[in-house]
Design a protein around this motif. Structure first.
Motif, short mmCIF file in Angstrom:
data_model
loop_
_atom_site.label_atom_id
_atom_site.label_comp_id
_atom_site.label_asym_id
_atom_site.label_seq_id
_atom_site.Cartn_x
_atom_site.Cartn_y
_atom_site.Cartn_z
N LEU A 7 -6.11 -64.59 -20.93
CA LEU A 7 -6.92 -64.15 -22.07
C LEU A 7 -8.49 -64.30 -21.34
CD1 LEU A 7 -5.37 -65.17 -25.29
CD2 LEU A 7 -5.39 -62.85 -24.32
N ARG A 8 -8.81 -65.24 -20.63
CA ARG A 8 -10.15 -65.31 -20.25
C ARG A 8 -10.33 -64.50 -19.04
NH1 ARG A 8 -12.77 -70.80 -17.43
NH2 ARG A 8 -14.87 -69.91 -17.03
N LEU A 9 -9.32 -64.48 -18.22
CA LEU A 9 -9.60 -63.45 -16.80
C LEU A 9 -9.93 -62.12 -17.79
CD1 LEU A 9 -7.02 -65.03 -14.30
CD2 LEU A 9 -9.39 -65.06 -14.16
N ALA A 10 -8.81 -61.68 -18.53
CA ALA A 10 -8.94 -60.18 -18.76
C ALA A 10 -10.27 -60.01 -19.82
CB ALA A 10 -7.81 -60.11 -19.89
N GLY A 11 -10.63 -61.08 -20.47
CA GLY A 11 -12.09 -60.75 -21.36
C GLY A 11 -13.11 -60.92 -20.64
N GLU A 12 -13.59 -61.78 -19.47
CA GLU A 12 -14.59 -61.69 -18.84
C GLU A 12 -14.78 -60.85 -17.60
OE1 GLU A 12 -15.32 -65.89 -17.70
OE2 GLU A 12 -15.00 -66.68 -19.72
N LEU A 13 -13.40 -60.50 -16.96
CA LEU A 13 -13.24 -59.48 -15.81
C LEU A 13 -12.45 -58.53 -15.91
CD1 LEU A 13 -13.14 -62.76 -13.08
CD2 LEU A 13 -15.20 -61.53 -13.80
N PRO A 14 -13.13 -57.45 -16.38
CA PRO A 14 -12.11 -56.20 -16.46
C PRO A 14 -11.46 -55.84 -15.16
CG PRO A 14 -14.30 -55.63 -17.19
CD PRO A 14 -14.46 -56.88 -16.50
N GLY A 15 -10.27 -55.42 -15.19
CA GLY A 15 -9.48 -55.19 -14.16
C GLY A 15 -8.72 -56.51 -13.54
N VAL A 16 -8.87 -57.55 -13.89
CA VAL A 16 -8.17 -58.65 -13.58
C VAL A 16 -7.04 -59.29 -14.48
CG1 VAL A 16 -8.64 -61.18 -12.78
CG2 VAL A 16 -10.38 -59.60 -12.18
N ARG A 17 -6.13 -59.41 -13.86
CA ARG A 17 -4.63 -59.48 -14.71
C ARG A 17 -3.69 -60.79 -13.98
NH1 ARG A 17 0.51 -57.90 -15.26
NH2 ARG A 17 0.47 -56.69 -13.31
N LEU A 18 -3.47 -61.41 -14.99
CA LEU A 18 -2.76 -62.81 -14.54
C LEU A 18 -1.23 -62.41 -14.69
CD1 LEU A 18 -2.37 -65.70 -13.31
CD2 LEU A 18 -2.48 -66.36 -16.02
N ASP A 19 -0.47 -62.70 -13.74
CA ASP A 19 1.07 -62.41 -13.83
C ASP A 19 1.82 -63.72 -13.57
OD1 ASP A 19 3.63 -61.29 -13.82
OD2 ASP A 19 3.37 -60.02 -12.33
N ASP A 20 2.18 -64.35 -14.43
CA ASP A 20 3.26 -65.54 -14.34
C ASP A 20 4.68 -65.22 -13.93
OD1 ASP A 20 4.00 -64.80 -16.88
OD2 ASP A 20 4.01 -66.51 -17.90
N HIS A 21 5.00 -64.14 -13.79
CA HIS A 21 6.37 -63.79 -13.41
C HIS A 21 7.19 -63.87 -14.51
CE1 HIS A 21 4.73 -63.36 -9.24
NE2 HIS A 21 4.46 -64.66 -9.22
N GLY A 22 6.66 -63.94 -15.88
CA GLY A 22 7.95 -63.96 -16.92
C GLY A 22 8.69 -62.71 -17.21
N ARG A 23 8.12 -61.80 -16.78
CA ARG A 23 8.91 -60.51 -17.05
C ARG A 23 9.96 -60.55 -15.92
NH1 ARG A 23 5.13 -55.51 -14.63
NH2 ARG A 23 4.53 -56.59 -12.87
N TRP A 24 10.00 -61.33 -14.84
CA TRP A 24 11.07 -61.38 -14.02
C TRP A 24 11.97 -62.34 -14.36
CZ3 TRP A 24 11.28 -57.71 -10.10
CH2 TRP A 24 10.34 -57.05 -10.04
N ARG A 25 11.50 -63.47 -14.78
CA ARG A 25 12.43 -64.50 -15.26
C ARG A 25 13.41 -64.09 -16.51
NH1 ARG A 25 7.91 -68.08 -14.52
NH2 ARG A 25 7.58 -68.10 -16.78
N ALA A 26 12.76 -63.48 -17.50
CA ALA A 26 13.59 -63.19 -18.63
C ALA A 26 14.87 -62.34 -18.35
CB ALA A 26 12.58 -62.33 -19.65
N PRO A 27 14.92 -61.22 -17.29
CA PRO A 27 15.94 -60.58 -17.28
C PRO A 27 17.19 -61.49 -16.42
CG PRO A 27 14.41 -59.38 -16.78
CD PRO A 27 13.64 -60.56 -17.07
N LEU A 28 16.61 -62.55 -15.54
CA LEU A 28 17.44 -63.25 -14.88
C LEU A 28 18.11 -64.14 -15.83
CD1 LEU A 28 15.47 -64.37 -11.60
CD2 LEU A 28 17.32 -62.87 -11.57
N VAL A 29 17.37 -64.78 -16.78
CA VAL A 29 18.08 -65.75 -17.75
C VAL A 29 19.29 -65.16 -18.59
CG1 VAL A 29 17.67 -67.08 -19.79
CG2 VAL A 29 16.14 -67.24 -17.73
N ALA A 30 18.77 -63.83 -19.05
CA ALA A 30 19.51 -63.11 -19.93
C ALA A 30 20.81 -62.50 -19.11
CB ALA A 30 18.99 -61.80 -20.47
N ALA A 31 20.72 -62.16 -17.81
CA ALA A 31 21.84 -62.00 -16.99
C ALA A 31 22.73 -63.19 -16.70
CB ALA A 31 21.39 -61.22 -15.84
N ALA A 32 22.18 -64.43 -16.36
CA ALA A 32 23.06 -65.48 -16.25
C ALA A 32 23.75 -66.14 -17.26
CB ALA A 32 22.09 -66.55 -15.82
N THR A 33 22.92 -65.89 -18.48
CA THR A 33 23.71 -66.11 -19.61
C THR A 33 24.63 -65.23 -20.06
OG1 THR A 33 21.60 -66.77 -20.82
CG2 THR A 33 23.40 -66.40 -22.45
N ARG A 34 24.83 -64.21 -19.87
CA ARG A 34 26.06 -62.99 -19.95
C ARG A 34 26.93 -63.26 -19.12
NH1 ARG A 34 21.96 -58.02 -20.71
NH2 ARG A 34 21.08 -58.34 -22.82
#
Length: 301
Positions: A146-173
């Protein structure tokens, strides 16, 4: 409970006279051993698939969670200033171990599978990537984003959560499918034992009738069926589980440590599961044989 365990031990121990009620050889006996071996083989592979998928997903999730990426997007005139400001914020953020900007060569290696080699960074609006490694304790991902997006337009933090979620879901299935397969194998083993028991009872009906005329009780007659079919099922499961464990132990480990086959198998204490398969199969056979035999004998009185 103690009484049930004593009954099971007595049934498996057998008696010299009652043990001769069931033929020791024949197609039905070998078919029981063969099918039990197949079931043991499949059970071990189902367990291996379940635990391996779980382990692989945990490793992938841990690898992605150790490093986050900050994408800095801007015009050629503002890109350097945005990058410097981003680095200052990251350096003063508690919980960030260190942050560094990836070189053009490193970014080219990351984008090569999608955009090909020799990527022209001078002519394409490729964002700059900053690698962020969390410390101990780690930084607040949501707050930093939130700080990066609010103070610096065009800067985004990616913690790879969108990559982890499908892996966890696939492993569970996949893990769930492995356990469902184990349940189906157990049910099929019980059904096989019940069918073998009924077939053997029908084949030996004249012998059973003579034994009853001589005063033999149902428990005496059932003991032979319980012992023979339990031992046959256990023997087959030992063979099948041993073959499966040997096959898993011989799976080669390729240099690439990201594939599923690298982790297909058991590690450490997990090797107790192939050992437990024959005991589980024998218990299922004992229970199914005892219930089916006593039920059929009582119904024929």
């Amino acid at each position: 409970m103690i009484r049930q365990l004593y009954s099971a031990a007595a049934a498996l121990a057998g008696e010299g006279a009652s043990d001769k009620v069931v033929p020791g050889t024949g197609p039905a006996a070998w078919l029981t051993v063969f099918v039990a071996a197949v079931m043991g083989f499949l059970a071990v592979f189902s367990m291996a698939l379940a635990v391996s998928t779980d382990r692989l997903a945990e490793r992938w999730s841990a690898d992605l969670g150790r490093v986050a990426t900050v994408q800095v997007t801007g015009t050629p005139d503002t890109l350097d200033a945005l990058t410097d400001a981003t680095m200052r914020i990251l350096e003063e953020t508690p919980g960030v171990a260190f942050a560094r900007m990836l070189s053009d060569e490193e970014q080219a290696a990351l984008l090569e599978p999608w955009l090909g080699p020799d990527l022209p960074f001078d002519t394409l609006p490729v964002p700059r990537l900053i690698e962020v490694v969390p410390g101990n304790p780690p930084y607040d991902v949501e707050g930093l984003g939130l700080r990066l997006a609010g103070e610096l337009p065009g800067v985004r933090l990616d913690d790879h959560g969108r990559w982890r979620a499908p892996l966890v879901a696939a492993a569970t299935r996949i893990r769930t499918l492995g356990y469902v397969a184990l349940g189906l194998i157990a049910a099929a083993t019980a059904a096989l034992v019940v069918l073998a028991t009924r077939s053997t009872l029908a084949t030996n009906a004249p012998v059973i009738e003579v034994l009853r005329l001589l005063g033999a009780r149902d428990a005496f007659i059932a003991r032979a069926f319980v012992r023979r079919l339990t031992l046959r099922t256990g023997l087959g499961a030992v063979v099948g589980a041993s073959l499966a464990a040997s096959a898993l132990a011989l799976v080669p480990a390729p240099p690439d440590q990201s594939g599923l086959l690298v982790d297909l198998g058991f590690q450490g204490w997990q090797w107790i599961w192939p050992i437990a398969v024959p005991f589980g199969a024998a218990f299922i056979a004992f229970w199914a044989t005892r219930q089916s035999t006593l039920s059929r004998l009582r119904g024929s009185m």
